[in-house]
Design an enzyme around this catalytic site. Structure first.
Site, mmCIF file in Angstrom:
data_model
loop_
_atom_site.group_PDB
_atom_site.id
_atom_site.type_symbol
_atom_site.label_atom_id
_atom_site.label_comp_id
_atom_site.label_asym_id
_atom_site.label_seq_id
_atom_site.Cartn_x
_atom_site.Cartn_y
_atom_site.Cartn_z
ATOM 1 N N GLN A 27 0.897 -0.956 0.683
ATOM 2 C CA GLN A 27 0.199 0.449 0.039
ATOM 3 C C GLN A 27 0.946 1.265 -0.262
ATOM 4 O O GLN A 27 -0.104 2.501 -0.138
ATOM 5 C CB GLN A 27 -0.909 0.130 1.125
ATOM 6 C CG GLN A 27 -1.886 1.587 1.187
ATOM 7 C CD GLN A 27 -2.596 1.127 2.525
ATOM 8 O OE1 GLN A 27 -3.037 0.080 3.205
ATOM 9 N NE2 GLN A 27 -3.854 1.493 2.306
ATOM 10 N N TYR A 54 2.391 -11.797 3.708
ATOM 11 C CA TYR A 54 2.127 -10.080 3.000
ATOM 12 C C TYR A 54 2.732 -9.861 2.306
ATOM 13 O O TYR A 54 3.963 -9.658 2.171
ATOM 14 C CB TYR A 54 2.137 -9.490 4.826
ATOM 15 C CG TYR A 54 1.593 -9.763 5.822
ATOM 16 C CD1 TYR A 54 0.438 -10.291 6.191
ATOM 17 C CD2 TYR A 54 1.940 -9.366 6.928
ATOM 18 C CE1 TYR A 54 -0.079 -11.201 6.865
ATOM 19 C CE2 TYR A 54 1.582 -9.890 8.508
ATOM 20 C CZ TYR A 54 0.111 -10.497 8.566
ATOM 21 O OH TYR A 54 -0.950 -10.893 9.351
ATOM 22 N N SER A 152 -2.258 -18.360 15.116
ATOM 23 C CA SER A 152 -3.286 -16.778 15.260
ATOM 24 C C SER A 152 -5.135 -16.894 14.081
ATOM 25 O O SER A 152 -4.879 -18.492 13.273
ATOM 26 C CB SER A 152 -2.331 -16.308 13.462
ATOM 27 O OG SER A 152 -3.335 -14.813 13.743
ATOM 28 N N GLN A 177 -2.854 -15.338 17.668
ATOM 29 C CA GLN A 177 -3.083 -13.601 17.493
ATOM 30 C C GLN A 177 -3.847 -13.286 16.655
ATOM 31 O O GLN A 177 -4.523 -13.914 15.421
ATOM 32 C CB GLN A 177 -2.280 -13.166 15.973
ATOM 33 C CG GLN A 177 -2.397 -11.730 15.861
ATOM 34 C CD GLN A 177 -0.394 -11.442 14.883
ATOM 35 O OE1 GLN A 177 -1.105 -11.133 14.005
ATOM 36 N NE2 GLN A 177 0.254 -11.864 15.470
ATOM 37 N N SER A 206 -6.129 -5.558 14.486
ATOM 38 C CA SER A 206 -7.201 -5.082 14.262
ATOM 39 C C SER A 206 -7.748 -3.921 14.663
ATOM 40 O O SER A 206 -9.332 -4.319 15.273
ATOM 41 C CB SER A 206 -7.995 -5.805 13.270
ATOM 42 O OG SER A 206 -9.279 -4.370 12.417
ATOM 43 N N PRO A 207 -6.836 -3.310 15.855
ATOM 44 C CA PRO A 207 -7.812 -2.414 16.716
ATOM 45 C C PRO A 207 -8.298 -1.339 16.547
ATOM 46 O O PRO A 207 -9.373 -1.377 17.526
ATOM 47 C CB PRO A 207 -6.456 -2.864 17.980
ATOM 48 C CG PRO A 207 -5.608 -2.292 16.836
ATOM 49 C CD PRO A 207 -5.648 -3.699 16.196
ATOM 50 N N GLY A 285 -1.316 -0.680 12.795
ATOM 51 C CA GLY A 285 -0.028 -0.516 11.161
ATOM 52 C C GLY A 285 -0.478 0.969 11.128
ATOM 53 O O GLY A 285 -0.934 1.800 12.112
ATOM 54 N N GLN A 291 0.843 8.585 12.234
ATOM 55 C CA GLN A 291 -0.674 7.689 12.649
ATOM 56 C C GLN A 291 0.589 6.732 14.008
ATOM 57 O O GLN A 291 -0.732 6.456 14.723
ATOM 58 C CB GLN A 291 -0.049 6.571 11.349
ATOM 59 C CG GLN A 291 -1.045 7.093 9.860
ATOM 60 C CD GLN A 291 -1.862 6.946 9.338
ATOM 61 O OE1 GLN A 291 -1.212 5.811 8.925
ATOM 62 N NE2 GLN A 291 -3.204 6.870 8.921
ATOM 63 N N GLU A 294 0.782 8.974 16.491
ATOM 64 C CA GLU A 294 -0.914 8.938 17.893
ATOM 65 C C GLU A 294 -1.380 7.869 18.373
ATOM 66 O O GLU A 294 -1.315 8.288 19.669
ATOM 67 C CB GLU A 294 -2.099 9.559 16.951
ATOM 68 C CG GLU A 294 -3.221 9.309 17.486
ATOM 69 C CD GLU A 294 -3.946 9.510 16.083
ATOM 70 O OE1 GLU A 294 -5.751 9.543 16.698
ATOM 71 O OE2 GLU A 294 -4.380 9.813 14.946
#
Length: 334
Positions: A27, A54, A152, A177, A206-207, A285, A291, A294
């Protein structure tokens, strides 16, 4: 940054981990990916999660380059095996001994390290005897290529069976996971109690629900340009499950609760996962260094019980709780 033990093991990991599932190698450009990892290091993150699949192995390569030169003993590097990469032929997937033994060597080469701290089974393999899988993981550990093993998205019964074999083989099985956030709580009923009993910690991904819990997606509006929901390479299919007006309306109602806690909505979402005592770390991520800055502020935050109750009241009608939603492919039909 604060640190927690991974399950009941002696391994300490950062409360916030950095993961490169949907970014590095796909990405965002490499320079941006390297900058994000450097920012994670600067913010005190020591735990990094990736997988061979990935970006079809490119994510491991980028992470290895980003961490090169860092003191290896000061890092905890996790990677995973299961999904096919490259040619995707008949033995290029699953948890057979052949695939595990070949995959760990490829991962170590790309990560530019002699070992990973935790080597994880990315899904449960219904086509390979569990004994074969666990014996192969045991040999990886005994060869010094991994310190611990984990899994996972395994269900409670699968975790229990794997843990029993790991004990017989004297291998430290320490982590699971799963996906876990305010909207997706399917591990709470069965996986978490089983893991607490066995001493296994959750390394949650993915929190912020692929960005939905930041509040940037508005009901009745098109997704913002450049957001994950508009990027077919960046997990648009994963985000789509939450792009329902009822879900998005309720997420907007979290904004005053985040303000009450003195947090951004993203920080609130990450901090929420860390209130679960069985969660050892939350994986974030990033496509931009800011990001990371933060989201890392969620470390060490303790949310008031009344606030947690209010969050439940807002989201309860749209929360997914069914343990059956945790499942691995029944066949190797990739």
């Amino acid at each position: 940054m604060e640190f927690r033990n991974l399950g009941r093991s002696g391994l300490k990991i950062s409360e916030i981990a950095y993961g490169n599932w949907l970014t590095h190698g796909s990405q965002v450009e490499e320079d941006a990916a390297l900058a994000c990892v450097q920012q994670a290091l600067d913010e005190g993150i020591t735990t990094f999660d990736t997988a061979d699949v990935y970006a079809n192995t490119a994510a491991e390569t980028v992470l290895g380059k980003a961490l090169k030169g860092e003191r290896r003993e000061g890092l905890e590097i996790f990677t995973k095996v299961y999904w096919p990469t490259n040619e995707k032929k008949h033995n290029d997937h699953g948890l057979s001994r052949k695939h595990i033994m070949e995959s760990i060597d490829g991962s170590l080469r790309r990560l530019q390290t002699d070992y990973v701290d935790v080597y994880q089974a990315h899904r449960y393999d219904h086509e390979t005897p569990l004994e074969e899988t666990m014996e192969a993981f045991a040999d990886v550990v005994k060869a010094g290529k991994a310190h611990y093993i984990g899994v996972s998205e395994w269900r409670a019964d699968e975790i229990r069976a794997g843990h029993a074999l790991a004990r017989e083989l004297h291998v430290p099985f320490v982590s699971n996971q799963p996906q876990y956030n305010m909207l997706w709580r399917v591990i709470e009923a069965e996986v978490v109690p089983t893991s607490e009993e066995l001493g296994i910690g959750q390394v949650v991904w993915s929190p912020i629900a692929q960005g939905v819990l930041t509040g940037k997606y508005k009901p009745g509006e098109q997704p913002p340009p450049g957001s994950r929901a508009t990027d077919e390479k960046g997990g648009a299919d994963m985000v789509s499950r939450w792009l329902d007006d009822d879900v998005l309306t309720r997420v907007q109602e979290l904004a005053p609760l985040a303000d009450e806690a003195g947090l951004s909505m993203a920080q609130l979402a990450v901090a929420w996962t860390l209130q679960n005592p069985n969660v050892s770390t939350a994986i974030i991520g990033a496509s931009r260094p800011e990001q990371v800055t933060e989201n890392v502020k969620a470390a060490g935050v303790r949310l008031d019980p009344d606030l947690l109750k209010k969050i439940d009241e807002v989201l309860d009608p749209v929360v997914q709780r069914d343990p059956a939603k945790t499942k691995s492919p029944a066949r190797r039909d990739f």
